[in-house]
Design a protein around this motif. Structure first.
Motif, PDB file in Angstrom:
ATOM      1  N   ARG B 253       0.855  -1.192  -0.210  1.00 28.85           N
ATOM      2  CA  ARG B 253      -0.056  -0.049   0.227  1.00 28.85           C
ATOM      3  C   ARG B 253       0.903   1.291  -0.048  1.00 28.85           C
ATOM      4  NH1 ARG B 253      -5.022  -1.846   1.011  1.00 28.85           N
ATOM      5  NH2 ARG B 253      -5.232  -3.770   2.243  1.00 28.85           N
ATOM      6  N   ALA B 254       2.086   1.210   0.673  1.00 25.74           N
ATOM      7  CA  ALA B 254       2.947   2.233   0.853  1.00 25.74           C
ATOM      8  C   ALA B 254       3.619   2.424  -0.467  1.00 25.74           C
ATOM      9  CB  ALA B 254       3.951   1.886   1.906  1.00 25.74           C
ATOM     10  N   LEU B 255       3.428   1.689  -1.594  1.00 25.00           N
ATOM     11  CA  LEU B 255       4.272   1.846  -2.887  1.00 25.00           C
ATOM     12  C   LEU B 255       3.688   2.973  -3.408  1.00 25.00           C
ATOM     13  CD1 LEU B 255       4.674  -1.566  -4.218  1.00 25.00           C
ATOM     14  CD2 LEU B 255       6.462  -0.304  -3.281  1.00 25.00           C
ATOM     15  N   PRO B 256       4.489   4.110  -4.356  1.00 30.13           N
ATOM     16  CA  PRO B 256       4.049   4.999  -5.172  1.00 30.13           C
ATOM     17  C   PRO B 256       2.950   4.633  -5.946  1.00 30.13           C
ATOM     18  CG  PRO B 256       6.037   4.458  -5.761  1.00 30.13           C
ATOM     19  CD  PRO B 256       5.990   3.580  -4.756  1.00 30.13           C
ATOM     20  N   GLY B 257       1.784   5.609  -6.068  1.00 28.61           N
ATOM     21  CA  GLY B 257       0.645   5.359  -6.963  1.00 28.61           C
ATOM     22  C   GLY B 257      -0.459   4.336  -6.792  1.00 28.61           C
ATOM     23  N   VAL B 258      -0.287   3.465  -5.551  1.00 28.87           N
ATOM     24  CA  VAL B 258      -1.362   2.292  -5.360  1.00 28.87           C
ATOM     25  C   VAL B 258      -2.519   2.975  -4.778  1.00 28.87           C
ATOM     26  CG1 VAL B 258      -1.538   0.465  -4.078  1.00 28.87           C
ATOM     27  CG2 VAL B 258       0.654   0.737  -5.146  1.00 28.87           C
ATOM     28  N   HIS B 259      -3.703   2.449  -5.327  1.00 25.83           N
ATOM     29  CA  HIS B 259      -4.972   2.843  -4.882  1.00 25.83           C
ATOM     30  C   HIS B 259      -5.524   2.084  -3.824  1.00 25.83           C
ATOM     31  CE1 HIS B 259      -6.034   6.725  -6.438  1.00 25.83           C
ATOM     32  NE2 HIS B 259      -5.251   6.351  -7.262  1.00 25.83           N
ATOM     33  N   ALA B 260      -5.320   0.466  -4.195  1.00 29.44           N
ATOM     34  CA  ALA B 260      -5.824  -0.347  -3.464  1.00 29.44           C
ATOM     35  C   ALA B 260      -5.423  -1.723  -3.650  1.00 29.44           C
ATOM     36  CB  ALA B 260      -7.195  -0.730  -3.795  1.00 29.44           C
ATOM     37  N   VAL B 261      -5.129  -2.318  -2.332  1.00 28.70           N
ATOM     38  CA  VAL B 261      -4.714  -3.852  -2.532  1.00 28.70           C
ATOM     39  C   VAL B 261      -5.460  -4.686  -1.944  1.00 28.70           C
ATOM     40  CG1 VAL B 261      -2.593  -5.226  -1.527  1.00 28.70           C
ATOM     41  CG2 VAL B 261      -2.241  -3.152  -1.995  1.00 28.70           C
ATOM     42  N   LEU B 282       7.878  -1.702  -6.867  1.00 25.69           N
ATOM     43  CA  LEU B 282       7.239  -3.216  -6.608  1.00 25.69           C
ATOM     44  C   LEU B 282       8.365  -4.449  -6.727  1.00 25.69           C
ATOM     45  CD1 LEU B 282       5.102  -5.095  -5.913  1.00 25.69           C
ATOM     46  CD2 LEU B 282       4.535  -5.173  -8.052  1.00 25.69           C
ATOM     47  N   LEU B 283       9.074  -4.197  -7.886  1.00 27.66           N
ATOM     48  CA  LEU B 283      10.076  -5.230  -8.084  1.00 27.66           C
ATOM     49  C   LEU B 283      11.150  -5.010  -7.092  1.00 27.66           C
ATOM     50  CD1 LEU B 283       9.929  -5.290 -11.868  1.00 27.66           C
ATOM     51  CD2 LEU B 283       9.217  -6.970 -10.185  1.00 27.66           C
ATOM     52  N   SER B 284      11.560  -3.898  -6.549  1.00 26.71           N
ATOM     53  CA  SER B 284      12.623  -3.599  -5.742  1.00 26.71           C
ATOM     54  C   SER B 284      12.140  -3.835  -4.525  1.00 26.71           C
ATOM     55  CB  SER B 284      13.229  -2.105  -5.616  1.00 26.71           C
ATOM     56  OG  SER B 284      12.099  -1.151  -5.337  1.00 26.71           O
ATOM     57  N   LEU B 285      11.131  -3.838  -3.841  1.00 26.51           N
ATOM     58  CA  LEU B 285      10.644  -4.276  -2.683  1.00 26.51           C
ATOM     59  C   LEU B 285      10.719  -5.729  -2.773  1.00 26.51           C
ATOM     60  CD1 LEU B 285       9.060  -3.987  -0.133  1.00 26.51           C
ATOM     61  CD2 LEU B 285       6.888  -4.188  -1.556  1.00 26.51           C
ATOM     62  N   VAL B 286      10.244  -6.482  -3.693  1.00 28.59           N
ATOM     63  CA  VAL B 286      10.240  -7.849  -3.937  1.00 28.59           C
ATOM     64  C   VAL B 286      11.852  -8.441  -3.667  1.00 28.59           C
ATOM     65  CG1 VAL B 286      10.075  -9.903  -5.605  1.00 28.59           C
ATOM     66  CG2 VAL B 286       8.309  -8.396  -5.247  1.00 28.59           C
ATOM     67  N   THR B 288      14.314  -6.891  -2.283  1.00 28.67           N
ATOM     68  CA  THR B 288      14.779  -6.758  -0.719  1.00 28.67           C
ATOM     69  C   THR B 288      14.542  -7.697   0.139  1.00 28.67           C
ATOM     70  OG1 THR B 288      13.008  -5.220  -0.146  1.00 28.67           O
ATOM     71  CG2 THR B 288      15.097  -4.081  -0.982  1.00 28.67           C
ATOM     72  N   LEU B 289      13.134  -8.245  -0.154  1.00 29.86           N
ATOM     73  CA  LEU B 289      12.640  -9.240   0.538  1.00 29.86           C
ATOM     74  C   LEU B 289      13.189 -10.690   0.029  1.00 29.86           C
ATOM     75  CD1 LEU B 289       8.873  -8.444   0.533  1.00 29.86           C
ATOM     76  CD2 LEU B 289      10.497  -8.513   2.559  1.00 29.86           C
ATOM     77  N   GLN B 290      13.722 -10.676  -1.001  1.00 29.05           N
ATOM     78  CA  GLN B 290      14.597 -11.719  -1.287  1.00 29.05           C
ATOM     79  C   GLN B 290      13.524 -13.063  -1.888  1.00 29.05           C
ATOM     80  OE1 GLN B 290      17.894 -12.788   1.063  1.00 29.05           O
ATOM     81  NE2 GLN B 290      19.138 -12.136  -0.425  1.00 29.05           N
ATOM     82  N   ALA B 291      12.400 -12.674  -2.051  1.00 32.44           N
ATOM     83  CA  ALA B 291      11.294 -13.434  -2.777  1.00 32.44           C
ATOM     84  C   ALA B 291      11.383 -13.667  -4.157  1.00 32.44           C
ATOM     85  CB  ALA B 291       9.885 -12.776  -2.105  1.00 32.44           C
ATOM     86  N   THR B 292      10.756 -14.792  -4.524  1.00 29.09           N
ATOM     87  CA  THR B 292      10.713 -15.450  -5.838  1.00 29.09           C
ATOM     88  C   THR B 292       9.383 -14.817  -6.478  1.00 29.09           C
ATOM     89  OG1 THR B 292      12.062 -17.001  -5.317  1.00 29.09           O
ATOM     90  CG2 THR B 292      11.356 -17.214  -7.567  1.00 29.09           C
ATOM     91  N   VAL B 293       9.250 -14.231  -7.615  1.00 24.93           N
ATOM     92  CA  VAL B 293       7.899 -14.136  -8.440  1.00 24.93           C
ATOM     93  C   VAL B 293       7.594 -15.260  -9.001  1.00 24.93           C
ATOM     94  CG1 VAL B 293       7.059 -12.409 -10.026  1.00 24.93           C
ATOM     95  CG2 VAL B 293       8.777 -11.431  -8.551  1.00 24.93           C
ATOM     96  N   LEU B 294       6.553 -15.677  -8.896  1.00 22.28           N
ATOM     97  CA  LEU B 294       6.105 -16.821  -9.288  1.00 22.28           C
ATOM     98  C   LEU B 294       5.206 -16.578 -10.632  1.00 22.28           C
ATOM     99  CD1 LEU B 294       4.486 -18.846  -6.395  1.00 22.28           C
ATOM    100  CD2 LEU B 294       6.704 -19.244  -7.593  1.00 22.28           C
TER     101      LEU B 294
END
Lengths: 323, 317
Positions: B253-261, B282-286, B288-294
């Motif tokens: 929600r804190a990402l720029p330009g996001v209206h709803a999640v 969004l991608l840099s958030l992912v 930093t969390l070291q998560a994999t995008v499925l």
């Protein structure tokens, strides 16, 4: 006039026209004017055989007693005669053929010398096929009225077609009237086919007036059309209407004298049978066709049919489910 | 907006199906308000069982409402039924005609019910069924049957056309053919009310849409307005490998330009204004969390997204 509600169903044509014709043909042939069956008799002595064999009504053979008793028990022969004295008749009194055989044999043996003149009479009008044809006309009017109106309406309702038609400016009375008109049209065809078939193929007599027959079948058609409309006025699905129609049709099919006379039923149920519309229609048709009855003779039956028609139509129109 | 320009006006519409053996009373329509302007194509949108069909059948005069006021073309069913019947074209959700009738005969039969109308063959031209006019009904495909049903509704040249789920169960090509028919009709200044549970259909055909759920209108507007009400016009769907921090949704929600999640069973749907503003963050958030995008996908927001955001349920069951 917007009565062009023609629904073609080729399959239905057979059941409406072909089936009664086939039935008349099969039953008419099965019960054709065959010479009455000779009854089988076994005797113990050659002398008895000689005495009986000139008669065309009996078939005689010589058997020893154990074999004869066996044949009697299995129904191959109807009577076994031992010469005596006294002459003994072995027969089963619960079997009509057995009693007939005894009477015939006794008659032949006792009156061997007094030859009486015999004249055999089988006249059109008294044969089984003559009984059958008016009954089939009646039952045909019943089935086509009930199925042709009742079943078709529920089918239309089931397919939401009634709802679709109601969504147009179509007059509801026109919709119902189209069914009546269709019935009348088919009635003319059915009646013509069955009557002429009976008349030309089997020589079934038409002794009364044709307009009277037409009038009676018209009333019958309206009566069963009304009943069909009534059973269809609320029913929503096919199994319901199938059950309802069969429930109404089957008792009349069996109990209204289509295939055999209503007098075969015990006296207790006779009053009930008499008020069945099909009984009224069949009796009236037989009276006019076979006995040449006039309008006054069938008036009560005609009144019963018209009464049922009026009552069923007016209830059906009130409770009809237009969805 | 004056009343004269309204094709349909209904206020506080209520319809209850009485309790029957084995099933309790059903409140199918529950205080529904609706105004359809002359010349517009109006869509009732909602899932199965939302009360769309009940509403349209009340408007068609086939069902008597339990409560509320209904005016169609400025008239009421109770007093003006014969007049109204002449002015409306109706296509029900399912109508099966007898198998052994010819296409031309069906249209001619329906034409015969109306005082005025079009030549049956001309109407068959409109729905591209002219070459089938001598065919038996049973020989038609599903799409052809549905176009024939619409032809029966058009044969009286109606002022107002009701279509109840006209394209449900049809293949894409048949749907597009029907859309053309409806668009043509509308182009001649006539009014259409249709129900659908296809979002793309509503977006393509309708000037205005009412989203119906549980017998009520829960949103109303042009497809564009409804989509705009989401706040964003683009939707990002992202599915990540498990073991995300508890505050992940908040960080989204804190990402720029996001209206709803919106959290979905195995993904997040993020409504954003502009993809290029949100996606890199969004991608840099992912990262930093070291998560994999499925899975990562984006689409332009649709009425489907509107419906889900309004009800929390998907439109198609």
């Amino acid at each position: 006039m917007r009565l062009r509600t023609f629904w073609r169903e080729t399959g239905a044509v057979f059941w409406t026209f072909g089936f009664p014709l086939a039935l008349t043909l099969v039953l008419g042939v099965a019960f054709r004017d065959r010479p009455p069956d000779a009854v089988s008799i076994a005797v113990q002595s050659e002398a008895l055989r000689a005495a009986l064999s000139p008669s065309k009504d009996v078939r005689v053979e010589v058997l020893a007693e154990p074999a004869a008793r066996e044949a009697l028990r299995t129904g191959r022969i109807s009577l076994f005669i031992q010469p005596g004295p006294p002459r003994t008749y072995l027969f089963d009194p619960t079997r009509p053929d057995s009693r007939l055989a005894r009477a015939l044999a006794e008659n032949i043996l006792d009156h061997a010398h007094a030859e009486a003149a015999e004249m055999r009479v089988t006249e059109p009008g008294a044969r089984y096929v003559d009984f059958l044809v008016p009954g089939l006309i009646g039952s045909n009017i019943m089935s086509s009225g009930m199925w042709g109106v009742g079943y078709v309406i529920v089918e239309l309702r089931n397919k939401r077609l009634i709802k679709r038609l109601v969504a147009t400016p179509m007059k509801k009375t026109h919709f119902l009237a189209s069914f009546v008109l269709m019935r009348l049209f088919f009635l003319v065809v059915e009646l013509t086919i069955l009557l002429s078939f009976g008349y030309f193929v089997f020589g079934v007599p038409i002794r009364g007036s044709l307009p009277l027959i037409a009038g009676l079948t018209l009333l019958g058609s309206l009566c069963f059309g009304g009943m069909g409309l009534l059973v269809a006025s609320r029913a929503q699905n096919m199994p319901t209407i199938n059950g309802l129609i069969n429930l109404i049709i089957m008792p009349m099919f069996l109990g209204s004298g289509v295939f055999f006379s209503t007098s075969k039923f015990p006296p207790v149920v006779q009053p009930f049978l008499r008020v069945l519309p099909l009984t009224a229609l069949n009796d009236a048709l037989r009276a006019v066709m076979l006995q040449g009855a006039g309008i006054s003779a069938v008036l009560p039956k005609a009144a019963l049919l018209s009464g049922i028609a009026v009552v069923t139509f007016s209830i059906a129109v009130k409770v009809f489910r237009w969805r | 907006m004056s009343d004269a320009a309204l094709a349909i006006r209904c206020r506080g519409l209520v319809h209850r199906y009485p309790a029957r053996r084995g099933s309790p009373e059903v409140q199918a329509v529950n205080g529904l308000d609706l105004e359809v302007k002359v010349g517009e194509c109006f869509g009732l949108l909602g899932p199965n069982g939302a009360g769309k069909t009940t509403t349209i059948e009340v408007l068609e005069g086939l069902l008597e409402p339990t409560g509320g006021e209904v005016e169609v073309l400025g008239r009421r069913w109770a007093s003006d039924e014969p007049v109204l019947r002449e002015l409306l074209g109706v296509s029900l959700q399912q109508t099966h005609l007898p198998d052994r009738v010819k296409v031309k005969e069906v249209v001619a039969l329906f034409r015969s019910f109306f005082k005025r109308g079009k030549d049956p063959l001309e109407v068959l031209d409109l729905v591209s069924l002219r070459d089938k006019s001598e065919s038996w009904y049973e020989g038609l495909s599903g799409g052809q049957m549905q176009r024939l049903a619409v032809a029966c509704a058009l044969v009286s040249d109606p002022e107002l056309l009701f279509l109840d789920e006209p394209t449900t169960g049809l293949d894409p090509q048949s749907r597009r053919q029907l859309w053309d028919v409806i668009a043509d009709f509308k182009a001649r200044g006539r009014t259409v009310l249709l129900t659908t549970h296809y979002m793309d259909e509503a977006e393509k055909l309708c000037d205005r849409v009412a989203v119906v759920d549980h017998g009520k209108v829960i949103a109303l507007g042009t497809p564009g307005q409804l989509i705009a009400s989401l706040g964003g016009t683009e939707v990002i769907e992202i599915s990540l490998s498990s073991s995300l921090p508890a505050d992940f949704e908040a960080s989204l929600r804190a990402l720029p330009g996001v209206h709803a999640v919106r959290k979905e069973p195995d993904a997040f749907a993020i409504t954003v204004e502009q993809l290029h503003a949100t996606l890199p963050a969004l991608l840099s958030l992912v990262a930093t969390l070291q998560a994999t995008v499925l899975r990562l996908s984006t689409h332009h927001a649709t009425l489907e997204d509107v419906f889900v955001s309004l009800t929390g349920r998907a439109l198609r069951e």
